[in-house]
Design a protein around this motif. Structure first.
Motif, mmCIF file in Angstrom:
data_model
loop_
_atom_site.group_PDB
_atom_site.id
_atom_site.type_symbol
_atom_site.label_atom_id
_atom_site.label_comp_id
_atom_site.label_asym_id
_atom_site.label_seq_id
_atom_site.Cartn_x
_atom_site.Cartn_y
_atom_site.Cartn_z
ATOM 1 N N ALA A 4 -68.963 -73.006 -11.425
ATOM 2 C CA ALA A 4 -68.318 -73.956 -10.496
ATOM 3 C C ALA A 4 -67.078 -73.303 -9.904
ATOM 4 C CB ALA A 4 -67.964 -75.249 -11.228
ATOM 5 N N TRP A 5 -67.274 -72.219 -9.144
ATOM 6 C CA TRP A 5 -66.127 -71.516 -8.584
ATOM 7 C C TRP A 5 -65.558 -72.265 -7.389
ATOM 8 C CZ3 TRP A 5 -65.033 -69.616 -3.752
ATOM 9 C CH2 TRP A 5 -63.888 -68.811 -3.653
ATOM 10 N N SER A 6 -64.256 -72.274 -7.290
ATOM 11 C CA SER A 6 -63.553 -72.754 -6.102
ATOM 12 C C SER A 6 -62.320 -71.896 -5.914
ATOM 13 C CB SER A 6 -63.165 -74.231 -6.239
ATOM 14 O OG SER A 6 -62.258 -74.407 -7.322
ATOM 15 N N CYS A 7 -61.918 -71.712 -4.668
ATOM 16 C CA CYS A 7 -60.796 -70.836 -4.370
ATOM 17 C C CYS A 7 -59.491 -71.480 -4.827
ATOM 18 C CB CYS A 7 -60.747 -70.531 -2.874
ATOM 19 S SG CYS A 7 -59.340 -69.496 -2.392
ATOM 20 N N PRO A 8 -58.696 -70.820 -5.664
ATOM 21 C CA PRO A 8 -57.423 -71.416 -6.095
ATOM 22 C C PRO A 8 -56.378 -71.453 -4.990
ATOM 23 C CG PRO A 8 -57.628 -69.185 -6.951
ATOM 24 C CD PRO A 8 -58.935 -69.501 -6.291
ATOM 25 N N ALA A 9 -56.578 -70.687 -3.921
ATOM 26 C CA ALA A 9 -55.580 -70.637 -2.851
ATOM 27 C C ALA A 9 -55.785 -71.735 -1.826
ATOM 28 C CB ALA A 9 -55.611 -69.267 -2.171
ATOM 29 N N CYS A 10 -57.061 -71.945 -1.410
ATOM 30 C CA CYS A 10 -57.307 -72.927 -0.345
ATOM 31 C C CYS A 10 -58.328 -73.985 -0.714
ATOM 32 C CB CYS A 10 -57.759 -72.206 0.930
ATOM 33 S SG CYS A 10 -59.400 -71.463 0.808
ATOM 34 N N GLY A 11 -58.952 -73.883 -1.874
ATOM 35 C CA GLY A 11 -59.948 -74.849 -2.286
ATOM 36 C C GLY A 11 -61.330 -74.612 -1.720
ATOM 37 N N GLY A 12 -61.536 -73.506 -1.036
ATOM 38 C CA GLY A 12 -62.851 -73.216 -0.473
ATOM 39 C C GLY A 12 -63.905 -73.028 -1.535
ATOM 40 N N LEU A 13 -65.165 -73.326 -1.137
ATOM 41 C CA LEU A 13 -66.278 -73.253 -2.078
ATOM 42 C C LEU A 13 -67.295 -72.182 -1.712
ATOM 43 C CD1 LEU A 13 -66.953 -77.090 -2.509
ATOM 44 C CD2 LEU A 13 -65.585 -75.602 -3.986
ATOM 45 N N ARG A 14 -67.114 -71.503 -0.588
ATOM 46 C CA ARG A 14 -68.087 -70.515 -0.133
ATOM 47 C C ARG A 14 -67.511 -69.109 -0.288
ATOM 48 N NH1 ARG A 14 -72.300 -72.426 2.899
ATOM 49 N NH2 ARG A 14 -72.495 -70.417 3.969
ATOM 50 N N LEU A 15 -68.386 -68.171 -0.637
ATOM 51 C CA LEU A 15 -67.997 -66.784 -0.838
ATOM 52 C C LEU A 15 -68.615 -65.908 0.228
ATOM 53 C CD1 LEU A 15 -68.472 -66.563 -4.701
ATOM 54 C CD2 LEU A 15 -66.304 -66.341 -3.516
ATOM 55 N N ARG A 16 -67.984 -64.786 0.456
ATOM 56 C CA ARG A 16 -68.525 -63.792 1.377
ATOM 57 C C ARG A 16 -68.231 -62.401 0.828
ATOM 58 N NH1 ARG A 16 -65.336 -62.704 6.833
ATOM 59 N NH2 ARG A 16 -66.300 -60.688 6.485
#
Length: 714
Positions: A467-479
C-alpha cells in the motif's frame, strides 16, 4: 612456525597423555629454550637467529606472523622488509631429527629479526631471500595493518595492493641522486580562492592543513595541484596525489614538470608498464624523488617524510579497489594524514557526501572561491524539462529540443561542442509520478523495486510493499524516471553533415580534441579536454542519470554533469550548457546554481536522518543463501547492528564477463546489509573478520564475500 596450537611430535614419543606431562614438567622446570635449528644441518645465524615472516596467504585465519630460523648463509640479506621464500604447511608431524621439513614454497615478507621464538617446537628455515632490497618499511607496514583492520581483511591481501610485483631488471639499476628542495612557488591561480595563498604558505612552512577543495571549472586544477606539491617539497617533505585515471595523471604529470622541472617527481600508473613502474616505485622508496602522482595503487606509495596527501575527484568509482579487502583511496589517505600528521587535500569540481562530512565534523576546512570568481569561470547552464519537451515539436520529431539545436549551431561557430550521453546499463528507479520523490521502503528507507513489473519490494531488506503512497504529496502512482532515447553519433552526423563527429567512450577514449568546430559525443567520464575549452555542451537523457536505483544517484549525476560542464568556456566567453532534465530536481538545481557543496550538505542531512552511510557504517555479506544465513547466525555482531535482508542479487549477464561479486551462471546468491550507528564501524569490522576467520579455519560451508562500506548498495 609460530602457530601456538601446533606442537611437534618427535618419532618414538609415547601416548598423548605422557607427552602432555613431559611438556608441563619442562615448563615448570623453566629450562632455557634451545636455539632454533635449521633443516639439513645448515649453520644458524649467530645474532637474531629467528625471522618473523608474513606469508602470502590471504586467508583470515592465517593473518598472523610465523617464525622461521635464519641460516648463516642468509644472515646478511635477511633483513626486515625484504621478500623471502619459505616452506609453509609442513605441519608439526613432519619433523626429522629435530628439524622441520616439507611443505610447499610460498612468498612472504620478513617483518623483523628476533633472538628467540615463542613457538616451542622446531622451526623451519628460510628457503632463500628473493632480493636484498627492503621493500616493506615500518610506515607502510603500519598503514597496511590499519587498512586491513578497517576493511575486515588480511594484511597479506593489503600488501598485494601496496607493494608492486618485483622486476629484477628494474631492481638492479640504481636510482638517481635526490635533488635539493625547490623554492616555494608563487600562488598563481590559487589567488582566485580566498584561502588559497594561505594554504600554500602553510605547506611551504611545514604545516599540516586539511582542506576540502571545491575547484573552479576550467583547465587550471592540474597546475594548482602541482603548486601545492611544490610548496610541500619546498619545506623538505614529500607529496603524494592520487587521480582517478591515466588521462588525469598525465595532465598533473605535465603540470608538475612545468612547475618543478625534470627529475623531481614519479608517475605511477599501469600504463607505464611493469618495469618502468617498479623502477619509479623504487626511486620513491629509496628517497630519490619525493613527489608522486598516480592512480589508485599509488595510495600506498612509500614517500619519504610525507607532508601532503591529495586526492582528486574522490567520487569516481575507480578510487574503490576491486580486490580484497576493497579499500577506498579517500579512506586510506585519511589514515595516512592522521597517522603521519601530514596535510590533506581533497579536491574536485563537485563535492561528495563524504567530503561534506569531513567539513561538518571539523576534520577538514572548506577551500572555495567567492561567487564573483565562480561567475567568471563557470558557463551559463540552461534546462529543458518535461513541459518544454511536450510543447516542442522539434523534440517530438527529432528527439532533441529546439534550445539544444540552437545551442549546438551557435557553439559550432566558435569551437567544438560536447554532447554527453549516458552509457548503457543505467536502469530507472521508481518514483512518484506526480512529484518524482523516490519511492522508499517504510521499514529501512531502501529503494523500492518491481522486478516482475507488478509487486513492489525493497531492494535492501526484501520486505513487500502493498500500500505505497508518496509521503511528500500523497500520490499513489509510480513511474520509472527515464524518458527519451540515447543519441548516437550517426544521428548527429546526419543532422550536421558538414561537421566532423568524434566519439569517446569505453572502446576508445580520446585524451583531447583541437580547438576547431566539431561534435564530440562522449559517455560520462570519457570526455576529452578541448584546447581552449568547449564552446557549448549538451547533457542529454538526464533522467537516466538521476533515476538510477542507487543511493548515490543524485550525487553521481551532479558529479558527472559538473565534470563535463567544467570543460566548457566561462560565461563571459560565451560558454553555454544545456541539460535535458526536469529543472525541479535537486541535482539539476545545484548544477544551475553551480552549488555542489550545498547539494552534498543537504544529502548528508537527509542521510543522517535516515541512518544512511556515511553517517552510519554499513557492510554487505554476499554469497549462497545457506552460506549467508550461517555466517550471520554465527557472527557476534555488535548489539546495535541492524541486519537488512537478505535479498537476491542479480547474477552474471549471459554473454558478458562475470564481475566480481556476481553469482556464477545458474546460481542464485543473496546479499545482506549490516548497519551500525556512528562510532561502531571498527567493532563491526572486527566482528565480521572474526566470523570469517573462524569459518575459513573450519573449512566448512561455502565462502561469503564481505565488503565494508560498499560503494553500491541500491
Amino acid at each position: 612456525m609460530s602457530s601456538d596450537d601446533e606442537r611437534s611430535e618427535e618419532p618414538g614419543s609415547g601416548a598423548p597423555e605422557q607427552l602432555a606431562l613431559i611438556r608441563e614438567s619442562v615448563r615448570r622446570a623453566k629450562v632455557p629454550r634451545a636455539k632454533p635449528r635449521t633443516w639439513r644441518g645448515a649453520a644458524l645465524a649467530e645474532e637474531l637467529p629467528v625471522a618473523r615472516v608474513l606469508v602470502n596467504k590471504g586467508a583470515l585465519h592465517l593473518d598472523q606472523y610465523f617464525d622461521y630460523a635464519v641460516p648463516e648463509e642468509l644472515d646478511a640479506d635477511a633483513q626486515p622488509g625484504v621478500r623471502v621464500r619459505v616452506r609453509f604447511g609442513a605441519g608439526g608431524r613432519q619433523v626429522r631429527g629435530g628439524r622441520r621439513e616439507g611443505g610447499g614454497l610460498i612468498d612472504g615478507f620478513l617483518i623483523e629479526r628476533r633472538a628467540s621464538s615463542d613457538y616451542q617446537g622446531a622451526l623451519a628455515a628460510l628457503a632463500y631471500v628473493v632480493s636484498p632490497e627492503p621493500v616493506l618499511g615500518p610506515e607502510l607496514l603500519e598503514l597496511s595493518r590499519a587498512v586491513a583492520d578497517r576493511y575486515a581483511g588480511s594484511l597479506a591481501d593489503v600488501l598485494q595492493l601496496a607493494v608492486p610485483p618485483r622486476n629484477g631488471r628494474a631492481e638492479g639499476k640504481p636510482s638517481p641522486e635526490p635533488l635539493p628542495p625547490p623554492p616555494a612557488p608563487a600562488p598563481g591561480t590559487w589567488e582566485r580562492y580566498a584561502q588559497g595563498p594561505g594554504f600554500l604558505r602553510a605547506l611551504a612552512e611545514g604545516g599540516a592543513p586539511r582542506a576540502v577543495w571545491t575547484a573552479l571549472p576550467g583547465p587550471h586544477w592540474p597546475e594548482e595541484i602541482a603548486r601545492a606539491m611544490a610548496a610541500t617539497l619546498a619545506s623538505g617533505r614529500g607529496a603524494l596525489v592520487v587521480v582517478p585515471d591515466g588521462r588525469s595523471a598525465g595532465r598533473v604529470d605535465a603540470a608538475l614538470t612545468a612547475v618543478l622541472g625534470e627529475g623531481r617527481h614519479a608517475l605511477l600508473t599501469a600504463d607505464s608498464g611493469p618495469e618502468k613502474r617498479y623502477r619509479q616505485w623504487l626511486a620513491v622508496r629509496r628517497g630519490s624523488v619525493r613527489a608522486v602522482v598516480g592512480t589508485r595503487a599509488a595510495m600506498f606509495a612509500p614517500v619519504a617524510d610525507l607532508g601532503l596527501v591529495a586526492l582528486w575527484d574522490d567520487g569516481d568509482s575507480s578510487h574503490s579497489d576491486d580486490n580484497a579487502p576493497f579499500p577506498h583511496v579517500r579512506e586510506v589517505l585519511e589514515l595516512r594524514a592522521a597517522h603521519g600528521r601530514c596535510a590533506f587535500l581533497l579536491g574536485g569540481t563537485s563535492c561528495t557526501v563524504e567530503a561534506a562530512q569531513l567539513v561538518e565534523s571539523g576534520w577538514a576546512l572548506p577551500l572555495r572561491a567567492e561567487r564573483d570568481q565562480l561567475r567568471l569561470a563557470a558557463p551559463l547552464v540552461r534546462t529543458v524539462g518535461d513541459g518544454e519537451l511536450a510543447r516542442d515539436g522539434a523534440a517530438r520529431s527529432a528527439r532533441l529540443p529546439s534550445l539544444a539545436w540552437q545551442t549546438v549551431r551557435d557553439g559550432l561557430r566558435t569551437g567544438p561542442v560536447l554532447i554527453q550521453v549516458p552509457r548503457r546499463g543505467y536502469a530507472p528507479r521508481l518514483a512518484c509520478e506526480r512529484c518524482r520523490e523516490p519511492a522508499r521502503c517504510r521499514h529501512c528507507a531502501g529503494p523500492l523495486q518491481a522486478p516482475d513489473q507488478q509487486d513492489l519490494d525493497c531492494a535492501w531488506c526484501g520486505r513487500a510493499e502493498t500500500a505505497w503512497s508518496c509521503p511528500a504529496c500523497g500520490g499513489l502512482r509510480l513511474r520509472a524516471q527515464i524518458v527519451g532515447a540515447r543519441r548516437t553519433a550517426e544521428e548527429l552526423g546526419r543532422a550536421f553533415p558538414a561537421v566532423p563527429v568524434r566519439t569517446s567512450g569505453r572502446d576508445h577514449v580520446l585524451d583531447s580534441v583541437p580547438d576547431q568546430p566539431a561534435l564530440v559525443v562522449s559517455t560520462p567520464g570519457a570526455e576529452p579536454v578541448a584546447e581552449g575549452g568547449y564552446a557549448a555542451a549538451l547533457l542529454l537523457d538526464g533522467w537516466a542519470m538521476v533515476g538510477r536505483p542507487d543511493l548515490r544517484a543524485g550525487e553521481e549525476a551532479l558529479r558527472r554533469w559538473t565534470a563535463a560542464a567544467a570543460l566548457v568556456r566561462g560565461q563571459p566567453e560565451g560558454g553555454t550548457v544545456v541539460i535535458v532534465a526536469e529543472p525541479t530536481l535537486r541535482p539539476v538545481q545545484a548544477l544551475v546554481r553551480w552549488d555542489p557543496v550545498g547539494h552534498a550538505r543537504r544529502e548528508l542531512a537527509e542521510r543522517a536522518e535516515l541512518g544512511f552511510p556515511p553517517v552510519s557504517r554499513m557492510a554487505s555479506v554476499t554469497g549462497p543463501p545457506e552460506a549467508v544465513a550461517a555466517f550471520l547466525a554465527g557472527a557476534e555482531l555488535p548489539a546495535e547492528a541492524e541486519v537488512l535482508g537478505p535479498v537476491p542479487v542479480p547474477g552474471a549477464t549471459a554473454g558478458r564477463p562475470r564481475r566480481q561479486g556476481d553469482a556464477p551462471p545458474g546460481e542464485t546468491w543473496e546479499r545482506a546489509l549490516v548497519r551500525v550507528p556512528p562510532g561502531r564501524g571498527a567493532a563491526l569490522a572486527a566482528a565480521l573478520k572474526t566470523a570469517q576467520a573462524a569459518r575459513t579455519a573450519r573449512g566448512t560451508g561455502e565462502p561469503v564475500r564481505i565488503r565494508i562500506d560498499p560503494p553500491d548498495i541500491g
